[in-house]
Design a protein around this motif. Structure first.
Motif, mmCIF file in Angstrom:
data_model
loop_
_atom_site.group_PDB
_atom_site.id
_atom_site.type_symbol
_atom_site.label_atom_id
_atom_site.label_comp_id
_atom_site.label_asym_id
_atom_site.label_seq_id
_atom_site.Cartn_x
_atom_site.Cartn_y
_atom_site.Cartn_z
ATOM 1 N N PHE A 170 0.834 -1.205 0.000
ATOM 2 C CA PHE A 170 0.000 0.000 0.000
ATOM 3 C C PHE A 170 0.868 1.255 0.000
ATOM 4 O O PHE A 170 0.556 2.229 -0.693
ATOM 5 N N ARG A 173 2.093 1.835 -3.424
ATOM 6 C CA ARG A 173 0.967 2.209 -4.299
ATOM 7 C C ARG A 173 0.597 3.678 -4.103
ATOM 8 O O ARG A 173 0.401 4.423 -5.069
ATOM 9 N N ILE A 220 -8.589 0.405 -5.985
ATOM 10 C CA ILE A 220 -8.133 -0.314 -4.789
ATOM 11 C C ILE A 220 -9.129 -1.394 -4.411
ATOM 12 O O ILE A 220 -8.752 -2.534 -4.120
#
Length: 422
Positions: A170, A173, A220
């Protein structure tokens, strides 16, 4: 620095070696010891590891050995990445629970318990070898179920910390989406291993999670295989593994109609090992990215660097560690997965603001199961296995726990000497 990898014959290892080569300034590995009982895997993985280092001009040496004493001697850090029973046992973990209308997954639910029963005793035996041959080494556990295994190591008095790649995935990202370096992204990450939520994401010092949910929420949510509305309703981003709780029945239906992940990975591993045996291959194959474990090497390098940095500077990392009051509704000796300040002198969790009731309740429920699962893994006994299943929120019915417990024990007898004589 000498770094030892127990389970060094894993197909994951070239991902690690590539990271060690690329990030040599952050973690100067002089010797890498790959320890594994499988000679064929060890030969193939050791060979490509040497070629990767040579290709990138890294001067480090690779030792491939089945002898823990040889591999561990003088190690500064030891990474555990074991899979007891291989993909065949994982396939049972993922498929057997489906016969009982329970989710089949290698770390969550009944499959996760079976993996813990097989894994914890072996890890503890190997950790004693670390204590004997590398008494000053820090242990980093990447072996699933990470929370339970890390607690086993800590309870036995080992200098250990657990590592998972969910948080760094994450972080990378969010950094890419914002056009900043990963070091500029700080996560408010909280929960248990494979049961976590991101409640905040500070990018260049400013809170960005609400904007991320609105602008990237659809993408997501798609990768998490959950509706986008889940992120909005929670005002948080759950880990992929929360889908087993939030959409249990739909997931069970899907899994019963699909090839197991273990079967998919077993096929990938056969291809990867063939590639590793090819003397012309000197970079990690693209296929390895489909194996899982994205950013595993970066996470490992960052954590081990923080743990061994003689300067003692603390870095923000997401780790599995003792609770010690961080989440006041859990016992101090529970193991949680949170953002923490990590240095060679210690690990200190970042203080947590109060969690909403739905998070507190699920964390407490699963943490209680993990306590019982660890007890069953260490002491054995059908009754302890059934109690752990009864305590799990995805099982929790007496008759089901008994039937499922008997099936798990029968399927894992060759790994559990005590189960044969039950």
């Amino acid at each position: 620095m000498k770094l030892a990898i127990i389970g060094g014959g894993s197909t994951y290892t070239p991902e690690l070696v590539d990271g060690f080569a690329r990030l040599r300034e952050q973690l100067p590995v002089e010797q890498l010891a790959l320890i594994d009982p499988d000679p064929e895997r060890l030969e193939a993985v050791g060979a490509i590891s040497r070629r990767i280092l040579a290709k990138q001009g890294h001067p480090g040496q690779v030792l491939a050995t089945a002898n823990p004493a040889e591999g561990l001697e003088g190690a500064d850090a030891v990474l555990f990445q074991l899979r007891i029973g291989g993909q065949a046992a994982r396939n049972v973990d993922e498929t057997l629970p489906l016969d009982f209308c329970c989710v089949g997954q290698e770390t969550t639910g009944a499959g996760g318990l079976a993996k813990a029963l097989r894994t914890v005793p072996v890890v503890l035996e190997l950790a004693e070898q670390v204590r004997k041959y590398a008494p000053n080494a820090r242990i980093v556990d990447f072996t699933n179920p990470v929370g339970i295994v890390t607690r086993a190591l800590l309870d036995a008095g080992h200098d250990a910390v657990g590592l998972c790649n969910v948080a760094i995935g994450f972080q990378r990202r969010f950094a890419e989406g914002a056009g900043v370096s990963p070091s500029e992204v700080e996560l408010d990450h909280v929960g248990l291993n494979h049961l976590t939520w991101i409640r905040g994401a500070r990018i260049a010092g400013e809170e960005a999670l609400p904007r991320i949910i609105e602008e990237q929420g659809s993408e997501i949510a798609g990768s998490l295989e959950m509706p986008q509305q889940v992120l909005r309703d929670l005002n948080a981003i759950p880990s992929y593994y929360l889908r087993y709780f939030y959409e249990h029945d739909a997931v069970v239906k899907h899994l019963r109609e699909s090839e197991s992940r273990a079967e998919q990975v077993a096929a990938m591993e056969r291809q990867l090992l063939e590639m590793y045996r090819d003397p012309t291959v000197d970079t990690k194959p693209e296929l390895l990215s489909k194996r899982g474990g994205a950013f595993y090497s970066e996470a490992a390098v960052e954590l081990i660097s923080s743990l061994t940095n003689p300067a003692g500077e603390a870095d923000l990392r997401v780790v599995n560690m003792r609770n010690r009051g961080t989440l006041p509704f859990l016992a101090d000796d529970a193991v949680i997965e949170v953002s923490a300040r990590v240095s060679s002198t210690g690990i200190e969790a970042v203080p947590q603001s109060p969690l909403p009731a739905h998070m507190r309740g699920l964390i407490a429920h699963v943490s209680a199961y993990e306590e019982l699962a660890l007890d069953a893994a260490i002491r054995g006994g059908r009754d302890r296995v059934v109690q752990a299943l009864l305590a799990h929120p995805l099982i929790g019915q007496y008759d089901l726990a008994n039937r499922l417990g008997d099936a798990l024990l029968a399927a894992n007898e060759k790994f559990l000497p005590w189960a044969v004589a039950r």
